[in-house]
Design a protein around this motif. Structure first.
Motif, PDB file in Angstrom:
ATOM      1  N   UNK A   1       0.846  -1.198   0.000  1.00 42.60           N
ATOM      2  CA  UNK A   1       0.000   0.000   0.000  1.00 42.60           C
ATOM      3  C   UNK A   1       0.878   1.244   0.000  1.00 42.60           C
ATOM      4  N   UNK A   2       0.710   2.073  -1.007  1.00 43.69           N
ATOM      5  CA  UNK A   2       1.434   3.339  -1.109  1.00 43.69           C
ATOM      6  C   UNK A   2       0.552   4.449  -0.562  1.00 43.69           C
ATOM      7  N   UNK A   3       1.107   5.254   0.333  1.00 38.59           N
ATOM      8  CA  UNK A   3       0.366   6.353   0.939  1.00 38.59           C
ATOM      9  C   UNK A   3       0.683   7.657   0.205  1.00 38.59           C
ATOM     10  N   UNK A   4      -0.211   8.622   0.317  1.00 39.44           N
ATOM     11  CA  UNK A   4      -0.015   9.900  -0.376  1.00 39.44           C
ATOM     12  C   UNK A   4       1.181  10.676   0.177  1.00 39.44           C
ATOM     13  N   UNK A   5       1.604  10.387   1.409  1.00 41.26           N
ATOM     14  CA  UNK A   5       2.740  11.094   1.981  1.00 41.26           C
ATOM     15  C   UNK A   5       4.072  10.458   1.581  1.00 41.26           C
TER      16      UNK A   5
ATOM     17  N   UNK B   1     -12.923   6.294   8.374  1.00 40.48           N
ATOM     18  CA  UNK B   1     -13.692   7.044   7.382  1.00 40.48           C
ATOM     19  C   UNK B   1     -12.803   7.968   6.543  1.00 40.48           C
ATOM     20  N   UNK B   2     -11.562   8.230   7.018  1.00 40.41           N
ATOM     21  CA  UNK B   2     -10.641   9.077   6.263  1.00 40.41           C
ATOM     22  C   UNK B   2      -9.941   8.312   5.146  1.00 40.41           C
ATOM     23  N   UNK B   3      -9.934   6.979   5.216  1.00 42.00           N
ATOM     24  CA  UNK B   3      -9.133   6.165   4.305  1.00 42.00           C
ATOM     25  C   UNK B   3      -9.941   5.799   3.065  1.00 42.00           C
ATOM     26  N   UNK B   4      -9.391   6.104   1.906  1.00 43.81           N
ATOM     27  CA  UNK B   4      -9.981   5.697   0.623  1.00 43.81           C
ATOM     28  C   UNK B   4      -8.935   4.920  -0.157  1.00 43.81           C
ATOM     29  N   UNK B   5      -9.343   3.787  -0.756  1.00 48.52           N
ATOM     30  CA  UNK B   5      -8.415   2.886  -1.427  1.00 48.52           C
ATOM     31  C   UNK B   5      -8.674   2.807  -2.922  1.00 48.52           C
ATOM     32  N   UNK B   6      -7.587   2.782  -3.688  1.00 47.26           N
ATOM     33  CA  UNK B   6      -7.639   2.508  -5.120  1.00 47.26           C
ATOM     34  C   UNK B   6      -6.680   1.368  -5.401  1.00 47.26           C
TER      35      UNK B   6
END
Length: 312
Positions: free
Chosen positions: A51-55, A85-90
């Motif tokens: 999982x790659x995070x935006x940061x 609820x803050x986490x969105x996955x693609x």
């Protein structure tokens, strides 16, 4: 050949299979992996996701094959110290985040183990102010997803999703002598594009749901307040109220326990669109350019509302 393979595997132990695999060449092992990929994810066991995070950070996470999209969001939230609820996955190759109600993660990703996680900004409610402030608490409730109010009319967007927010109640046991009490969350005025989502737990007469100028008087009927903007139930009709007047009225709608309402705010263009469920409720309304904050007005003891604030 297949019959020979089947007979060899019968009665084999993991140790004997491992020993056999150790004798295979790298090309033969790759051929085996390619064949297993054609079968799709196994019916049981675990899958490790990258999982790659935006940061820029990365997470390796092993989940059950039966894990849902919601389970994955919960696990990521636990590691990152944020709300689920803050986490969105693609998944790799997807252009839209998966819905948390999409079911099994393996199916939603089409078997991909490369995921990208986006953390949405959350609104800081701060300290509530007003007569109902002692009766506010954090809550998670189900509502239509943000995407349902942004022009995404695909079927998956109609499924409910959990969202975090505040529950505002007026307990029957309260001995106060409040008249039409309200609560405002004015520590951090709203900015940008915002979606307010409301779930009515209990309504016995009238209520007001919306935003207000931060100096709104908090013991007055919002219908007659110059500072209130939003949805208003007058007891016999449902309305949009703006600066002490009803700008839209409907006797055909009834808001009761279980009703889901919403307001989409664009504070850059200074307007708002109200919704009853997923349907626009009245025309788009213009807002002042002054600071606005979420406000809830109740009228009788026993009434209760849950609401959330989401940046869009």
């Amino acid at each position: 050949m297949l019959e020979n393979l089947s007979s060899e595997l019968k009665g084999a132990t993991p140790a004997t299979v491992a020993a056999a695999l150790a004798l295979l060449s790298p090309d033969e092992l790759q051929l085996l992996r390619d064949a297993l990929d054609l079968l799709g994810p196994p019916k049981s066991g675990t899958v490790t996701y990258h999982i790659s995070m935006v940061d820029g950070s990365e997470i390796e996470m092993t989940l059950s094959n039966e894990a849902t999209v919601s389970d994955a969001c919960l696990a990521i939230a636990d590691q990152k110290g944020v709300r689920a609820s803050q986490v969105n996955l693609l998944a790799a190759g997807q252009s839209q985040p998966m819905s948390k109600s999409d079911g099994q993660l393996c199916s939603a990703t089409d078997g991909s183990t490369e995921l990208f996680a986006i953390l949405s900004a959350t609104y800081d409610f701060g300290q509530p102010k007003g007569p109902l402030a002692p009766f506010c608490s954090s809550v998670t409730f189900e509502h239509f997803p943000v995407s349902a109010y942004l022009g995404d009319d695909s079927m998956h967007s109609l499924a409910l999703e959990p969202c975090d927010g505040q529950e505002v109640s007026w307990p029957k046991s309260d001995g106060g002598t409040f008249v039409k009490p309200s609560v405002i969350f004015s520590d951090y005025p709203l900015s940008g594009k915002i979606l307010l989502r409301f779930l009515i737990h209990r309504k016995t007469w009238a209520l007001g749901l919306g935003v207000a100028l931060t100096d709104m008087h908090l013991q007055t009927d919002p219908e007659y307040s110059e500072h209130f903007f939003g949805l208003y139930h007058g007891g016999h009709s449902t309305n949009v109220c703006m600066q002490a007047r009803r700008t839209y009225r409907s006797a055909a709608h009834e808001w009761h326990s279980g009703t889901r309402l919403a307001i989409l705010l664009d504070l850059e263009e200074h307007n708002m669109q109200c919704y009853d469920g997923l349907q626009p409720f009245g025309p788009k309304q213009q807002l002042p350019s002054e600071d606005l904050a979420p406000v809830i007005s109740l009228f009788r003891q026993g009434d209760s509302i849950a609401f959330s604030v989401s940046y869009v």
